[in-house]
Structures are given as C-alpha cells and as structure tokens.
Scaffold this active site. Structure first.
Site: not given
Length: 343
Positions: A129, A156, A159, A251, A291, A319
């Site tokens: 990440r 991502h 996600q 988001d 998310c 997730r």
C-alpha cells in the site's frame, strides 16, 4: 562457478514461475490494476470471494495456504486494508507479516530492487500500500513473487472488487447497473470503472473541473467501454450523473498526502456532497457506497446511515473476502464449490 550456475538456474525457474499463464490459472500473476484482467478472470475472483464468504464465513476450516507467508508493506496506514489482508491470509492457513514505514523504507535505506529481491526470499506474495504507482510497478519488475496492490495514487483494485461484490449480492447481478460517481477523479473510481465496465456496468462520473480522472485511465476506460459495449460518460454536474442511477458512490475528497490542498479542495467539492436531495434524483431503489473512512462534508448522516440504502458496512466486510480470493488465486488453483453467481 557452480554457485553462479545454481543462481542463474534459480532465476530462470523463478521467472518462468512468475510469468507462466494458462487459461485456467492465475498463479504467479501480479494484481496491480484490473485493466490487466479479462472479464472471465474478474468474474472468477468475485465468484471465489463469494464461495469463501459462504464457507469460511460459516465456520468451515479451509487452509490451502498453510505454510505460505505474505509480506504486507504499508507506506500509508489503513484500517480495512491491514485487517482484511491479515485476517484473510490467516483464515487460509498462512502467516502475514506487517511492515510499517518504520520497518521498511522502500527506496531510502535500500533500493526498491534490493527490497524486492530480499522480500521474495522470505515471502510467497507481497502486498504493498504505497503513495506512487511506480513503487508497485518497480516491485513487480524486480520481485519473483506476485505483487498485490493495496492502493496507490492511481489504482485501488481490491476496493473495486469489494464494491462490485457488494452490488452483486444486493441486486443479484451487476450487468446494466447504472453507477454514478460523485467526487474526486481518484484511484477508487479509476479501478471501479476498469473492473465494472467488462462486466457490463454503466458509469456516469461527476467530478469538479480540474479534478477529473487521469487521462490515461480515461483512455483505457473508453477502450473497455467500446470493447464491452458499456456506457461511460464524464460530467461536472453531480445531479446529471445521479439522475436515474442504481448506485451512488463517493469517497474522501482529501487523501493522505493531499493535506496541503485541503482548503482548495473543500471549496471545489462543496456542491458534490451526497445529500438526501441528491439521492432523490437516483432511482427509488438506489444504494449508496463509500469505501471509508468517511468525513462529514462528503455525505449526510441520513444517507450514510440509511439502513435501506447504505451498503457501506457490507462493502467494508467484503474487503476481506475479495483480498482472500486474490491471495488464493495467485498462490494456488481453486475451484469454487458454490454455483457461479449471475453477473
């Protein structure tokens, strides 16, 4: 001389192992962006996620990754990515090792190339990440183990898989769903359109002027839309995007590393807050996704906590099941036991 021969042979075997592909296996693949995966491969990952959720979620013991090790590199902190990755790998029988910025300094104390080679000797898979996509690309270039994106400034994909699985579970399908994005043209919507378009989802992306999706992602997305005969539109009008939508997604407006842009971003995104009024333009059965972590200015409480419309908690749980599916398929062959869901 003998040592040189052994090292050369090992490098050749590792290279073949990482990049060998066949139609029925994802073993050894990197998972950096969904644009690298075909429609049937995305469906397989989602199918397996549902399979694992049904089985392990009901207490079944299934440990095909027993003896395997995952290195989890986190330049950026995260609640969901860390917990989902650690619990997922553990439930499959493996051992996950968390590496914070205090444990590993990619490209600082050691070059990314050297870190990739060392981690490959200790690990079977590496999740990272990071801030910049180039770090992931470099890790994938130099490591001889699969690299999984836990997030970058561009993509991502984990996600996106969780979002699509959540929608499939709720509606019973995803093909033809009208998805409205309201907010920043960021890594989340990049991955959502690259993963959703091959499955026949329709997208309307509303962003403020100057905060659109990256040009190269738009180009890739348009190619996918044409290939799969899916609808994709971009606008600066959130009400236009949400009109008649089945799904409304937003988001954070200010990601880690953008703190110095906070004042300008809050001003630019002032009209992009997801409110009950905005949601009233969507279809009567429309749902809401975010998310997390969520900030007050991005969405009203009455939308975020609406038990009939908000799927944020299901989305967060998924997730775990989707990263579990990715880990499993990159390291072992797996055939789901449940019937394939409709996509």
């Amino acid at each position: 001389m003998a040592r040189l021969f052994v090292n050369t042979l090992r490098a050749q075997v590792q290279s073949i192992s990482k990049y060998a592909r066949n139609a029925s296996s994802l073993i050894g693949r990197d998972f950096l962006t969904l644009k690298d995966y075909e429609k049937d491969e995305i469906e397989t990952l989602l199918w397996t996620a549902k399979d694992l959720k049904c089985r392990l979620g009901n207490g079944e013991i299934y440990e095909p990754l027993k003896g395997k090790v995952a290195s989890l590199i986190f330049q950026k902190r995260s609640t969901r990515t860390r917990l989902s990755s650690e619990t997922a790998f553990s439930l499959l029988g493996g051992k996950a090792c968390f590496l914070s910025p205090d444990d590993i300094h990619l490209g600082v104390n050691e070059t990314i190339r050297d870190s990739a080679v060392v981690l490959s000797r200790f690990s079977d898979v590496i999740l990272a990440r990071v801030y910049g996509q180039k770090v992931l690309d470099d890790l994938a270039n130099f490591a001889d183990r699969p690299i999984v994106s836990g997030l970058s400034d561009t993509y991502h994909p984990l996600q996106a898989l969780a979002d699509i699985l959540t929608l499939q579970e709720h509606f019973g399908y995803v093909k033809g769903l009208k998805c409205a994005w309201v907010g920043d043209g960021n890594n989340i919507i990049h991955s959502l359109i690259l993963g959703g378009l091959p499955l026949g989802m329709e997208f309307r992306v509303a962003t403020p002027s100057g905060y659109e999706c990256f040009d190269h992602v738009i180009k890739d997305a348009k190619n996918l839309a044409e290939k799969h005969q899916a609808t994709l539109t971009f606008t600066n009008n959130p009400f236009e995007a949400v009109s008649g939508a089945d799904v409304v997604v937003t988001d954070t407006w200010i990601s880690m590393g953008q703190e110095d842009e906070k004042e300008a971003r809050l001003k630019a995104f002032a009209d992009y807050r997801v409110t009950k009024k905005l949601m009233s333009n969507a279809s009567k059965e429309a749902v809401f996704l975010h998310c997390l972590p969520r900030k007050q200015e991005e969405v009203d409480d009455e939308v975020f906590y609406d038990p009939a419309r908000s799927l944020v908690w299901e989305e967060a749980e998924n997730r775990k099941w989707t990263v579990m599916s990715v880990f499993l398929h990159l390291l072992a062959n797996h055939r789901p036991l449940i019937n394939k869901p409709k996509f």
